[in-house]
Design a protein around this motif. Sequence first.
Motif, PDB file in Angstrom:
ATOM      1  N   MET A   8       0.523  -1.716  -0.437  1.00  0.00           N
ATOM      2  CA  MET A   8      -0.469  -0.216  -0.109  1.00  0.00           C
ATOM      3  C   MET A   8       1.029   1.137  -0.144  1.00  0.00           C
ATOM      4  SD  MET A   8      -2.602   1.331   2.821  1.00  0.00           S
ATOM      5  CE  MET A   8      -1.207   1.978   3.773  1.00  0.00           C
ATOM      6  N   LEU A   9       1.761   1.140   0.696  1.00  0.00           N
ATOM      7  CA  LEU A   9       3.177   2.145   0.889  1.00  0.00           C
ATOM      8  C   LEU A   9       3.270   2.690   0.029  1.00  0.00           C
ATOM      9  CD1 LEU A   9       4.364   2.357   4.384  1.00  0.00           C
ATOM     10  CD2 LEU A   9       2.845   3.459   3.782  1.00  0.00           C
ATOM     11  N   GLN A  10       3.622   1.549  -0.922  1.00  0.00           N
ATOM     12  CA  GLN A  10       4.726   1.861  -2.161  1.00  0.00           C
ATOM     13  C   GLN A  10       4.160   2.567  -3.375  1.00  0.00           C
ATOM     14  OE1 GLN A  10       7.957   0.625  -3.876  1.00  0.00           O
ATOM     15  NE2 GLN A  10       7.050   1.911  -5.393  1.00  0.00           N
ATOM     16  N   LEU A  11       2.360   1.786  -3.348  1.00  0.00           N
ATOM     17  CA  LEU A  11       1.087   2.656  -4.338  1.00  0.00           C
ATOM     18  C   LEU A  11       0.970   3.765  -4.158  1.00  0.00           C
ATOM     19  CD1 LEU A  11      -0.089   1.493  -6.974  1.00  0.00           C
ATOM     20  CD2 LEU A  11      -2.493   1.249  -5.649  1.00  0.00           C
ATOM     21  N   ASN A  12       0.527   4.542  -2.801  1.00  0.00           N
ATOM     22  CA  ASN A  12       0.509   5.355  -2.514  1.00  0.00           C
ATOM     23  C   ASN A  12       1.242   6.310  -2.638  1.00  0.00           C
ATOM     24  OD1 ASN A  12      -1.940   4.049  -1.832  1.00  0.00           O
ATOM     25  ND2 ASN A  12      -1.752   4.338   0.112  1.00  0.00           N
ATOM     26  N   MET A  13       2.814   6.043  -1.929  1.00  0.00           N
ATOM     27  CA  MET A  13       3.742   7.481  -1.852  1.00  0.00           C
ATOM     28  C   MET A  13       4.879   6.991  -2.830  1.00  0.00           C
ATOM     29  SD  MET A  13       3.793   6.799   2.088  1.00  0.00           S
ATOM     30  CE  MET A  13       5.363   7.174   2.054  1.00  0.00           C
ATOM     31  N   LEU A  14       4.955   6.162  -2.969  1.00  0.00           N
ATOM     32  CA  LEU A  14       6.348   5.559  -3.792  1.00  0.00           C
ATOM     33  C   LEU A  14       6.396   6.296  -5.544  1.00  0.00           C
ATOM     34  CD1 LEU A  14       8.452   3.005  -1.986  1.00  0.00           C
ATOM     35  CD2 LEU A  14       8.708   5.818  -1.729  1.00  0.00           C
ATOM     36  N   THR A  63      -4.579   3.983   9.853  1.00  0.00           N
ATOM     37  CA  THR A  63      -2.990   4.705  10.496  1.00  0.00           C
ATOM     38  C   THR A  63      -2.385   4.740   9.615  1.00  0.00           C
ATOM     39  OG1 THR A  63      -3.289   3.841  12.514  1.00  0.00           O
ATOM     40  CG2 THR A  63      -0.979   4.808  11.789  1.00  0.00           C
ATOM     41  N   LEU A  64      -1.601   3.690   8.504  1.00  0.00           N
ATOM     42  CA  LEU A  64      -1.095   3.984   7.119  1.00  0.00           C
ATOM     43  C   LEU A  64      -1.100   4.684   6.317  1.00  0.00           C
ATOM     44  CD1 LEU A  64       1.774   0.852   7.659  1.00  0.00           C
ATOM     45  CD2 LEU A  64       2.219   3.197   8.167  1.00  0.00           C
ATOM     46  N   TYR A  65      -2.219   3.899   6.098  1.00  0.00           N
ATOM     47  CA  TYR A  65      -2.713   4.397   4.971  1.00  0.00           C
ATOM     48  C   TYR A  65      -3.621   6.168   5.206  1.00  0.00           C
ATOM     49  CZ  TYR A  65      -6.817   6.658   2.188  1.00  0.00           C
ATOM     50  OH  TYR A  65      -7.723   7.387   1.057  1.00  0.00           O
ATOM     51  N   ALA A  66      -3.543   6.488   6.812  1.00  0.00           N
ATOM     52  CA  ALA A  66      -3.634   8.093   6.694  1.00  0.00           C
ATOM     53  C   ALA A  66      -2.247   8.877   6.732  1.00  0.00           C
ATOM     54  CB  ALA A  66      -4.074   9.079   8.023  1.00  0.00           C
TER      55      ALA A  66
END
Length: 261
Positions: free
Chosen positions: A106-112, A149-152
């Motif tokens: 999720m972090l890869q898709l949302n941020m990176l 938490t990590l989504y926000a």
Amino acid sequence: MPYALVTGASRGIGQAMAAELARCGYHLLLAARSEQQLQAVAAELRQQYGVEVRVYAQDLAAPGAAAALAAWAAAQTQELSVLINNAGYGLWGKFEDLSLAEQQNMLQLNMLLPTELAHALLPLLRQQAKAYILNVASTAAYQAVPTLTLYAASKAFLLSFSRGLRYELRETNVSVTCLSPGSTTTNFADRAGMNAALQETANKVSMTPLQVARIGIQAMFTGAAEVIPGALNRVSAALTSFVPKSLTEKIAAGIYEKHLK
């Protein structure tokens, strides 16, 4: 004619943004994981608006996906003037209970992904008379949200990244805007693993993808730094600046935690 690249374009807000850009006369480069859905969207937009639509079907969270997508986009056209970073999803649950691997995905898709695409495509965007980057965050960017938490946190990153990059590019031809929708009638709740009770509550205040897309595209073209669609969403986000963080976190937890099994 100018081109626009839209990630997460197979449904929801991304699909609506692609339609809005086609209506404005843009040729389209659409990227998402499902080729079948992308092809269906592309066929509809070609028929309705008479624009050229090319699709790139790939898991955009996979290693090297951003570089491959950027290279593909540059090979399609030298007239890319809009980058819409819309791909992303959420995961609902307590941080320690959720799979670390899925949270990293999720972090890869949302941020990176948006970070890497912006970095790779800025040289091409800088060649245009006027160019735009629109990053799709969330009202969750304005506060911590327990059980999301990590989504926000990922959306807070995207908001901060957008504003910082916007300032760096203030004297160039590239304008950066951050769109932060609230609840929208998409498959977000299903993908996040939320239960029916939460989905029903969210649907009461949801906006449609087309409403969100039109507000976002208009804000992008007028050069706004950030935009929050919907009066209630704007008020809620503004209140986070005045209400103690501990209270906003408690309120958010009261909404989401009670539905966890």
